[in-house]
Design an enzyme around this catalytic site. Sequence first.
Site, PDB file in Angstrom:
ATOM      1  CG  ASP A  10      40.891 -60.169 -14.214  1.00 23.63           C
ATOM      2  OD1 ASP A  10      39.640 -60.173 -14.248  1.00 23.63           O
ATOM      3  OD2 ASP A  10      41.536 -59.507 -13.380  1.00 23.63           O
ATOM      4  CB  CYS A  47      39.927 -56.664 -14.751  1.00 24.51           C
ATOM      5  SG  CYS A  47      40.145 -54.884 -14.660  1.00 24.51           S
ATOM      6  CB  THR A  90      38.440 -51.828 -10.751  1.00 25.13           C
ATOM      7  OG1 THR A  90      39.705 -52.042 -11.408  1.00 25.13           O
ATOM      8  CG2 THR A  90      38.543 -52.186  -9.281  1.00 25.13           C
ATOM      9  N   GLY A  91      37.912 -52.781 -13.841  1.00 23.51           N
ATOM     10  CA  GLY A  91      38.031 -52.256 -15.205  1.00 23.51           C
ATOM     11  C   GLY A  91      39.243 -51.353 -15.352  1.00 23.51           C
ATOM     12  N   GLY A 139      42.663 -51.802 -14.356  1.00 27.27           N
ATOM     13  CA  GLY A 139      43.883 -52.427 -14.868  1.00 27.27           C
ATOM     14  C   GLY A 139      43.756 -52.776 -16.339  1.00 27.27           C
ATOM     15  CG  HIS A 165      31.805 -36.083 -26.869  1.00 28.31           C
ATOM     16  ND1 HIS A 165      31.739 -35.106 -25.909  1.00 28.31           N
ATOM     17  CD2 HIS A 165      30.644 -35.991 -27.562  1.00 28.31           C
ATOM     18  CE1 HIS A 165      30.592 -34.452 -25.998  1.00 28.31           C
ATOM     19  NE2 HIS A 165      29.898 -34.985 -26.993  1.00 28.31           N
ATOM     20  CG  ASN A 166      36.102 -39.532 -25.482  1.00 27.29           C
ATOM     21  OD1 ASN A 166      35.247 -39.815 -24.654  1.00 27.29           O
ATOM     22  ND2 ASN A 166      36.728 -38.365 -25.455  1.00 27.29           N
ATOM     23  NE  ARG A 206      32.258 -29.796 -29.314  1.00 30.35           N
ATOM     24  CZ  ARG A 206      31.118 -30.362 -29.715  1.00 30.35           C
ATOM     25  NH1 ARG A 206      30.804 -30.410 -31.013  1.00 30.35           N
ATOM     26  NH2 ARG A 206      30.285 -30.878 -28.836  1.00 30.35           N
ATOM     27  CG  HIS A 207      33.916 -34.375 -30.438  1.00 34.72           C
ATOM     28  ND1 HIS A 207      34.241 -33.926 -29.189  1.00 34.72           N
ATOM     29  CD2 HIS A 207      32.582 -34.185 -30.568  1.00 34.72           C
ATOM     30  CE1 HIS A 207      33.151 -33.501 -28.570  1.00 34.72           C
ATOM     31  NE2 HIS A 207      32.134 -33.639 -29.395  1.00 34.72           N
TER      32      HIS A 207
HETATM   33  C1  RB5 Z   1      42.118 -58.857  -9.486  1.00 36.41           C
HETATM   34  O1  RB5 Z   1      42.017 -59.142  -8.125  1.00 36.41           O
HETATM   35  C2  RB5 Z   1      41.952 -57.355  -9.729  1.00 36.41           C
HETATM   36  O2  RB5 Z   1      43.046 -56.658  -9.239  1.00 36.41           O
HETATM   37  C3  RB5 Z   1      41.738 -57.066 -11.204  1.00 36.41           C
HETATM   38  O3  RB5 Z   1      40.639 -57.799 -11.644  1.00 36.41           O
HETATM   39  C4  RB5 Z   1      41.465 -55.629 -11.592  1.00 36.41           C
HETATM   40  O4  RB5 Z   1      40.470 -55.065 -10.816  1.00 36.41           O
HETATM   41  C5  RB5 Z   1      42.633 -54.759 -11.757  1.00 36.41           C
HETATM   42  O5  RB5 Z   1      42.545 -53.576 -12.100  1.00 36.41           O
END
Ligand code: RB5
Length: 163
Positions: free
Chosen positions: A15, A72, A74-75, A77, A105-106, A140-141
Amino acid sequence: MTKSSLPKRIALGSDHAGFELKEWLKNLLTEKGYECLDFGTNNPKPCDYPDFSSAVAHAVASKECDTGIVICGTGIGSSIAANKVFGVRCALCWNEYTARMARSHNDANVLALGARVIGFELAWEIVKVWLETPFSEDERHKRRLEKISALEVLETEEAKAQC
Ligand code: RB5
């Protein structure tokens, strides 16, 4: 991905919050010889992460790409959205260790990064570990991943039954 099939074709998506990091990683990856398919966004204007994350997830699920990277702020969303796509195991990684475990592992097939959480150089270290680490193939994995796949089928059937 096994040792013999480490990724070459990478789907990228972000995004607005991840746009700059996506462009920076795309340039580095291209320089290193990876083929990058960019699913947007293509500018820093505010937009919605599910649109780009799901496009990357579909490219990986359909095997158009070997792996994917979604970014994004935080990663979080992006990873939630990618994990709604059947066959996708998206892992939000914030250091080399989590990237190594997610692959080994995943057998995670999409990497999520938080551009407002980690710096560019750390993101690159994470991406390198991600691309160079094969799935361990340990029984196991494999067994645990089979349980995730079974859960996915069951949940999909239940969702269909509710319609
Ligand atoms: C955008 O402001 C922010 O919410 C998006 O980039 C992300 O962090 C969502 O998880």
